[in-house]
Scaffold this active site. Structure first.
Site, PDB file in Angstrom:
ATOM      1  N   LYS A  78       0.867  -1.178   0.000  1.00 50.70           N
ATOM      2  CA  LYS A  78       0.000   0.000   0.000  1.00 50.70           C
ATOM      3  C   LYS A  78       0.903   1.227   0.000  1.00 50.70           C
ATOM      4  O   LYS A  78       1.483   1.585   1.031  1.00 50.70           O
ATOM      5  CB  LYS A  78      -0.907  -0.008   1.236  1.00 50.70           C
ATOM      6  CG  LYS A  78      -1.906   1.157   1.281  1.00 50.70           C
ATOM      7  CD  LYS A  78      -3.043   0.957   0.313  1.00 50.70           C
ATOM      8  CE  LYS A  78      -4.087   2.063   0.450  1.00 50.70           C
ATOM      9  NZ  LYS A  78      -5.254   1.839  -0.436  1.00 50.70           N
ATOM     10  N   THR A  88      -4.421   6.785   3.396  1.00 51.46           N
ATOM     11  CA  THR A  88      -4.950   8.061   3.862  1.00 51.46           C
ATOM     12  C   THR A  88      -6.203   7.839   4.703  1.00 51.46           C
ATOM     13  O   THR A  88      -6.871   6.809   4.600  1.00 51.46           O
ATOM     14  CB  THR A  88      -5.302   8.985   2.682  1.00 51.46           C
ATOM     15  OG1 THR A  88      -6.374   8.404   1.916  1.00 51.46           O
ATOM     16  CG2 THR A  88      -4.097   9.200   1.775  1.00 51.46           C
ATOM     17  N   ALA A  90      -4.750   4.146  -4.156  1.00 53.38           N
ATOM     18  CA  ALA A  90      -5.731   4.902  -3.371  1.00 53.38           C
ATOM     19  C   ALA A  90      -6.712   5.536  -4.343  1.00 53.38           C
ATOM     20  O   ALA A  90      -6.324   6.319  -5.214  1.00 53.38           O
ATOM     21  CB  ALA A  90      -5.038   5.976  -2.534  1.00 53.38           C
TER      22      ALA A  90
END
Length: 237
Positions: A37, A41, A111
């Protein structure tokens, strides 16, 4: 390198659950798996992030998180607001290459969507995929509105010379409506790539043992599974 990048057509489409399912299916097939990853966030320092969720569901995979920013924003924005250095595509490439040296499969989970900015230079997950020369798996929504954003994601990949490994539906509803059922045929055309699976809604709430046992039935053979798109479509009403 045995690296696959996992992106979504947007946020909250089931990307982490699909990553966990792909990891679990690969493990069941006897492969060693790492999950990377690059930028987490919207999670506090002491809270479990996406990597922890993949490990909880999939089992003994190697999990690596390169950076964590507390606000639920695009990585570049979250890094700037936190006063911290963002993650660059080059950092992602180095980390993935290191993991690939000791694992059969490395899953790089982005993300949000493909072109969400990673840093102030405007770099994206697509740039990391290009550096890695890795195929990109697209996680898409099931229902109305998914065809346009899936087509745009596929077009963005092709325009950058990147290969779309296929599309996985991140949350298949228990009672699909007409648009959702029709999308089984239309999604591959929109993406110009095969439909490689459909993870049922609520899969993340299954006991981890059940999740691991069921994962191969949600994914097609290229993802170490048993799922067949034609048979699945024939079962929908």
């Amino acid at each position: 390198m045995p690296v696959m990048v996992v992106t979504g057509t947007g946020t909250e489409v089931g990307k982490t659950v699909v990553t966990a399912a792909v990891a679990a299916a690969a493990l069941a097939a006897g492969r060693s798996v790492a999950v990377l990853k690059p930028a987490q966030t919207g999670v506090a320092p002491d809270e479990p992030g996406d990597v922890a969720e993949v490990l909880r569901l999939a089992g003994p995979v190697t999990g690596v998180e390169l950076a964590r920013f507390p606000e639920p924003l695009a990585p570049a924005t979250a890094a700037r607001r936190a006063g911290r250095a963002p993650v660059s595509p080059e950092e992602i490439e180095r980390a993935a290459a290191k993991l690939a040296a000791s694992h059969d499969l490395v899953l790089v989970e982005g993300a949000g969507g493909l072109l969400v900015q990673m840093d102030e230079a405007g770099s994206t997950l697509a740039d990391a995929a290009r550096l890695l020369d890795a195929p990109v798996l697209v996680v898409a929504q099931a229902g109305l509105g998914t065809l346009n954003i899936t087509a745009l994601t596929g077009e963005a990949l092709r325009s950058r010379g990147l290969r779309c490994a296929g599309v996985v539906i991140g949350s298949w509803p228990a009672a699909p409506d007409l648009a959702t059922v029709c999308n089984l045929a239309d999604l591959p055309e929109a993406a110009r790539a095969p439909l490689l699976g459909a993870v049922p809604e609520g899969a993340a709430t299954l006991p981890p043992g059940d999740f691991r046992a069921m994962s191969p039935t949600w994914l097609a053979p290229p993802l170490s599974g048993l799922w067949d798109a034609t048979h699945f479509a024939s079962q929908q009403h």
